[in-house]
Write a protein that holds these residues in place. Structure first.
Motif: not given
Length: 348
Positions: A143-172
């Motif tokens: 459950d801790s692993a599950n909560e940690t992953l969900a928390r990671l995916h909740s972050f706003d990229l702009a708030a982390l200053d990581l908007e340019d960390f990868g390209r948006p869209g067409n990920y797969f």
């Protein structure tokens, strides 16, 4: 394949061809890391298939150093500067990662770019069934692993200053193209199953698009748990992190439930008595993540499973190629070749 161990993170003598210039490293750390004081000792972690990883000890403190491999490298691989950047951003946001202390791009120091982070005490489970835990502890760890992953995916990229960390869209689509290219570049044997996947996957991608910060290798072998409590205290190895679809991360992590038997020393939950272990079913685990992430139930789960099996097969093929070239970071890299076909076959 090596015998199953309870924990990862063993350290030993520095392996042949992996030695560091201790004097130059100590001088750099004295300048770059606040409070650093030698003399230092250097040992090497047994893991770190991609980027060699070392335990640096001093009389007062322990550190961890990760560097690029020596020798010829594939394009876009081993970008440890990205590891350092994302860990620094997440640490400042309160996410459980080791404290980043210094990055060095100067190859003259130890022969390759590297970074240094704080060492955290804890447990990295080698076996996904966590056999030494009690049922309730195992349930809490999952459950801790599950909560940690969900928390990671909740972050706003702009708030982390990581908007340019990868390209948006067409990920797969981009990931399938990337790993197909890297598989071809590191090919050592013919694996017809991989050719079928390379042809099929691009046309099977679900239409939904979403962009979040993702780890790229989120699995129990990269989760550091508290020494005595069943909770995550550190997420490690951010080499494959980028911005992309969070379901890629989730369903890669979910490989614990569908990993082919005998294909990985970490074992598999496939065929295990989950109720007796205290481990949720894959469907329940995914549903709990979706609840935490505020997303709808996942459709076409089979595509994500096939994609992740293909991706891991391509990653393992890179390890095999480096082993044959003599630049692999792990002493057991040469044993990896059969895993490529096993993963690819399971994806079809």
């Amino acid at each position: 394949m090596s015998a199953l161990k309870k924990y990862l993170g063993d350290v030993g003598e520095v392996r042949e061809g992996h030695a560091l210039d201790a004097r130059a490293l100590e001088a750099f750390l004295g300048r770059a890391v606040k409070g650093f004081a030698g003399p230092l000792g250097i040992r090497q972690f047994a893991g770190g298939q991609s980027n060699p990883t070392y335990l640096i000890t001093t009389p007062d403190r322990a550190y961890v150093l990760r560097r690029k491999p020596f020798g010829q490298l594939l394009a876009s691989a081993h970008q440890i500067d990205r590891e350092f950047r994302v860990m620094q951003a997440l640490g400042q946001a309160g996410f459980p990662v080791p404290e980043t202390l210094a990055y060095c791009a100067d190859e003259d120091v130890i022969g390759a770019p590297f970074y240094v982070m704080a060492h955290i005490e804890g447990r990295i489970f080698s076996d996904c069934t966590m056999p030494d835990l009690k049922c309730a502890e195992r349930a809490a760890a999952f459950d801790s692993a599950n909560e940690t992953l969900a928390r990671l995916h909740s972050f706003d990229l702009a708030a982390l200053d990581l908007e340019d960390f990868g390209r948006p869209g067409n990920y797969f689509a981009r990931q399938i193209a990337r790993w197909s290219k890297q598989y071809d570049a590191s090919r050592t044997d013919d694996v017809p199953e991989m050719e079928k996947l390379i042809a099929w996957l691009p046309g099977a991608i679900p239409p939904d698009e979403e962009t979040r910060l993702i780890h790229g290798d989120y699995s129990f072998h990269n989760l550091l748990f508290h020494p005595r409590e069943p909770r995550v205290v550190g997420v490690l190895d951010w080499e494959l992190s980028t911005t992309g679809h969070p379901l890629g991360d989730l369903t890669y992590h979910a490989m614990e439930w569908y990993r082919p038997a005998g294909s990985d020393p970490r074992g598999t939950l496939d065929g295990a008595d989950l109720a007796a272990l205290g481990v949720p079913t894959l469907e329940a685990y995914v549903a709990r993540y979706c609840e935490r992430a505020g997303r709808a139930p996942i459709e076409r789960l089979s595509f994500y499973q096939a994609y992740n099996l293909f991706r891991v097969a391509a990653i393992v093929q890179g390890i095999v190629a480096r082993a044959r070239a003599g630049t692999a970071a792990s002493a057991e890299a040469g044993e990896q070749a059969p895993r490529v076909r096993a993963y690819a076959a399971a994806a079809l």
